[in-house]
Design an enzyme around this catalytic site. Structure first.
Site, PDB file in Angstrom:
ATOM      1  CG  ASP A  58       3.107   2.441   2.384  1.00 14.60           C
ATOM      2  OD1 ASP A  58       3.593   3.508   1.973  1.00 14.60           O
ATOM      3  OD2 ASP A  58       2.411   2.360   3.405  1.00 14.60           O
ATOM      4  CG  HIS A  72       1.366   6.223   9.241  1.00 15.45           C
ATOM      5  ND1 HIS A  72       0.652   6.235   8.077  1.00 15.45           N
ATOM      6  CD2 HIS A  72       1.188   7.464   9.793  1.00 15.45           C
ATOM      7  CE1 HIS A  72       0.056   7.417   7.929  1.00 15.45           C
ATOM      8  NE2 HIS A  72       0.372   8.186   8.970  1.00 15.45           N
ATOM      9  CG  HIS A 117      -5.658   0.820   4.757  1.00 14.44           C
ATOM     10  ND1 HIS A 117      -6.615   1.609   5.342  1.00 14.44           N
ATOM     11  CD2 HIS A 117      -4.642   1.648   4.417  1.00 14.44           C
ATOM     12  CE1 HIS A 117      -6.196   2.858   5.336  1.00 14.44           C
ATOM     13  NE2 HIS A 117      -5.006   2.914   4.794  1.00 14.44           N
TER      14      HIS A 117
HETATM   15  N1  COA Z   1       0.486  -9.017   6.791  1.00 16.93           N
HETATM   16  C1  COA Z   1       0.011 -10.143   7.349  1.00 16.93           C
HETATM   17  N2  COA Z   1      -1.140 -10.192   8.023  1.00 16.93           N
HETATM   18  C2  COA Z   1      -1.831  -9.061   8.131  1.00 16.93           C
HETATM   19  C3  COA Z   1      -1.389  -7.847   7.578  1.00 16.93           C
HETATM   20  C4  COA Z   1      -0.184  -7.872   6.879  1.00 16.93           C
HETATM   21  N3  COA Z   1       0.285  -6.772   6.326  1.00 16.93           N
HETATM   22  N4  COA Z   1      -2.292  -6.880   7.835  1.00 16.93           N
HETATM   23  C5  COA Z   1      -3.256  -7.442   8.529  1.00 16.93           C
HETATM   24  N5  COA Z   1      -2.980  -8.763   8.717  1.00 16.93           N
HETATM   25  C6  COA Z   1      -3.795  -9.736   9.399  1.00 16.93           C
HETATM   26  C7  COA Z   1      -3.581  -9.667  10.901  1.00 16.93           C
HETATM   27  O1  COA Z   1      -2.526 -10.471  11.331  1.00 16.93           O
HETATM   28  C8  COA Z   1      -4.919 -10.160  11.386  1.00 16.93           C
HETATM   29  O2  COA Z   1      -4.975 -11.540  11.161  1.00 16.93           O
HETATM   30  P1  COA Z   1      -5.734 -12.521  12.145  1.00 16.93           P
HETATM   31  O3  COA Z   1      -7.160 -12.059  12.132  1.00 16.93           O
HETATM   32  O4  COA Z   1      -5.506 -13.844  11.549  1.00 16.93           O
HETATM   33  O5  COA Z   1      -5.086 -12.310  13.490  1.00 16.93           O
HETATM   34  C9  COA Z   1      -5.885  -9.520  10.406  1.00 16.93           C
HETATM   35  O6  COA Z   1      -5.161  -9.395   9.185  1.00 16.93           O
HETATM   36  C10 COA Z   1      -6.369  -8.146  10.858  1.00 16.93           C
HETATM   37  O7  COA Z   1      -5.208  -7.394  11.198  1.00 16.93           O
HETATM   38  P2  COA Z   1      -5.193  -6.044  12.017  1.00 16.93           P
HETATM   39  O8  COA Z   1      -3.817  -5.713  12.454  1.00 16.93           O
HETATM   40  O9  COA Z   1      -6.272  -6.081  13.041  1.00 16.93           O
HETATM   41  O10 COA Z   1      -5.616  -5.063  10.886  1.00 16.93           O
HETATM   42  P3  COA Z   1      -5.702  -3.558  11.067  1.00 16.93           P
HETATM   43  O11 COA Z   1      -6.744  -3.188  10.086  1.00 16.93           O
HETATM   44  O12 COA Z   1      -5.888  -3.126  12.436  1.00 16.93           O
HETATM   45  O13 COA Z   1      -4.215  -3.098  10.662  1.00 16.93           O
HETATM   46  C11 COA Z   1      -2.433  -2.293   9.453  1.00 16.93           C
HETATM   47  C12 COA Z   1      -3.946  -2.313   9.612  1.00 16.93           C
HETATM   48  C13 COA Z   1      -2.103  -1.309   8.344  1.00 16.93           C
HETATM   49  C14 COA Z   1      -1.768  -1.821  10.757  1.00 16.93           C
HETATM   50  C15 COA Z   1      -1.953  -3.700   9.113  1.00 16.93           C
HETATM   51  O14 COA Z   1      -2.610  -4.165   7.960  1.00 16.93           O
HETATM   52  C16 COA Z   1      -0.454  -3.752   8.908  1.00 16.93           C
HETATM   53  O15 COA Z   1       0.298  -3.808   9.892  1.00 16.93           O
HETATM   54  N6  COA Z   1       0.030  -3.748   7.626  1.00 16.93           N
HETATM   55  C17 COA Z   1       1.441  -3.778   7.347  1.00 16.93           C
HETATM   56  C18 COA Z   1       2.026  -2.379   7.465  1.00 16.93           C
HETATM   57  C19 COA Z   1       1.633  -1.484   6.317  1.00 16.93           C
HETATM   58  O16 COA Z   1       1.699  -1.863   5.159  1.00 16.93           O
HETATM   59  N7  COA Z   1       1.250  -0.263   6.687  1.00 16.93           N
HETATM   60  C20 COA Z   1       0.876   0.756   5.728  1.00 16.93           C
HETATM   61  C21 COA Z   1      -0.550   1.103   5.850  1.00 16.93           C
HETATM   62  S1  COA Z   1      -1.056   2.216   4.559  1.00 16.93           S
END
Ligand code: COA
Length: 391
Positions: A314, A224, A263
């Protein structure tokens, strides 16, 4: 057989937990509105104080009303002296986000009306909390380095005063506007994790300080608000634009998350990232150092090429804060300096039409296990692994 509710989607994706009039995200189109107003418009034309008014009172204020709120926020910036003592006594190595969480919790001890959840009392708390977040952080920054406390100034707005207290010198006007825009962009964002934890706490009719303490603790996580610190750590590790492609490839091949990308709601370009990218470039040019924003842009291109992930808020906020001179460990707390306005607005909304938030969990464990008295156990009675939920 006991019937179970249908299993929720992991992470409650797509679940609607209530109504709000505060902000709305259109994830497919990459749009964000605060009370119906487009975020791009607000970022370019508004101020953080005006956003506070908009969120808390549901109106664009007249000059007189805006000035009244600005004056109230300015008057409330000082901390109770016992809180300053507490900040002075905390380990100088503590993470500022943990210090903020502790200080918010302690703030409630100094409010005689702490448990009054009426709208008037809650508005006063919203003003106090929003006014004191920057003071808490600047005070801890100075005290933990053995430096003198810088008293807040009433003639400056939130962003300029924060820079003044934090760095102990008159803020540059452009730098203050850059921070002001960053505060506007982070103020609210639908039902995000920290806002949800704030309203879950408020919905038990617990007090505003407890709700905001919950929210700060939730914001801290690297998935987050903690992601902006992760971004700058990555950039510092990479250092050179030539290293970006290989670094990204390495992380993705290990299935590691790259901070600042992806996201849960946006499946298009995060509109806040558009604005932050522009101000990061401006700020870098003015500071005569575009290294970090250039590196960030290279990373954006590499991640898009290799994984088709959009940047989130971010990614570029990290180089904005770094260019302004903030130490990395203050990036997530700066997010909180802005988001506290949104958290308080959601708590106000929750109190106004409250219902205890009490969902159910889908039990997937065993049933009908016979109790074995402790005397009869020769080893731990290991229970069967969780079974798939009954369909
Ligand atoms: N880096 C690499 N791969 C990523 C990623 C990232 N930042 N965000 C998503 N992915 C990939 C996942 O590994 C997954 O890949 P796959 O389908 O090959 O397994 C796919 O994209 C979907 O990921 P998922 O975790 O289900 O997406 P989500 O929508 O549930 O998660 C977040 C959202 C924000 C938790 C996730 O994008 C993340 O952890 N980002 C990094 C942390 C961040 O920047 N947070 C700030 C948010 S404002």
């Amino acid at each position: 057989m006991i019937s179970s509710p249908p299993p929720p989607e992991a992470g409650l994706r797509g679940a609607v937990v209530g109504n709000t009039t505060l902000s709305s995200i259109n994830g497919d189109e990459g749009k964000l509105i605060y009370r119906g107003l487009d975020i791009h418009d607000l970022a370019r034309k508004s101020t953080f104080e005006e956003i506070c008014y908009l969120l808390w009172f549901g109106a664009l204020p007249t000059r007189a009303h805006l000035d009244e709120l600005r004056a109230k926020l300015a008057q409330r910036r000082s901390l109770p002296k016992q809180l300053v003592t507490l900040l002075r006594d905390l380990p100088p190595t503590a993470a500022p986000i943990d210090v903020l969480r502790t200080a918010v919790s302690a703030m409630g001890l100094f409010d005689k009306h702490v448990n009054d959840t009426s709208r008037d009392a809650s508005l006063e708390k919203a003003i106090t909390l929003t006014a004191t977040f920057p003071t808490i952080l600047a005070a801890y920054h100075n005290l933990s380095r053995g430096e003198a406390l810088v008293e807040p100034r009433r003639d400056l707005d939130t962003a300029a005063n924060f820079l003044y207290m934090f760095f102990g010198k008159d803020p540059d006007r452009d730098a203050a506007r850059v921070l002001d825009v960053a505060l506007i962009l982070h103020a609210d964002h639908g039902m995000n994790a920290s806002t949800f934890s704030a309203i879950v706490t408020a919905a038990t009719l617990s007090d505003m300080y407890s709700a905001i303490t919950s929210a700060v603790g939730t914001l801290k996580g690297p998935l987050h608000g903690g992601a902006n610190e992760g971004v700058i750590k990555n950039l510092l590790e990479i250092q050179s634009p030539d290293g970006v492609e290989a670094w990204v490839q390495d992380r993705l091949s290990k299935h590691e998350k790259i901070m600042g990308f992806g996201h849960a709601v946006y499946k298009a370009y995060d509109p806040r990232a558009t604005e932050l990218k522009a101000i990061a470039k401006d700020a870098g040019q003015r500071a005569g150092n575009t290294k970090w924003v250039d590196l960030t842009e290279r990373m954006e291109q590499a991640v898009w090429k290799q994984k088709q992930l959009y940047p989130n808020v971010d990614l570029y906020s990290a180089s904005v804060y770094y260019t302004l001179g903030f130490p990395t460990e203050y990036f997530t707390p700066i997010f909180a300096v802005s988001r506290v306005a949104g958290w308080c607005a959601h708590v106000l909304e929750q109190y106004a039409d409250n219902k205890l938030i009490r969902p159910r969990a889908n039990y997937v464990g065993p049933r009908g296990i016979e109790y074995v008295p402790v005397q009869a156990r020769t080893s731990d009675v290991v229970l069967p692994n969780a079974e798939p939920a009954a369909s």
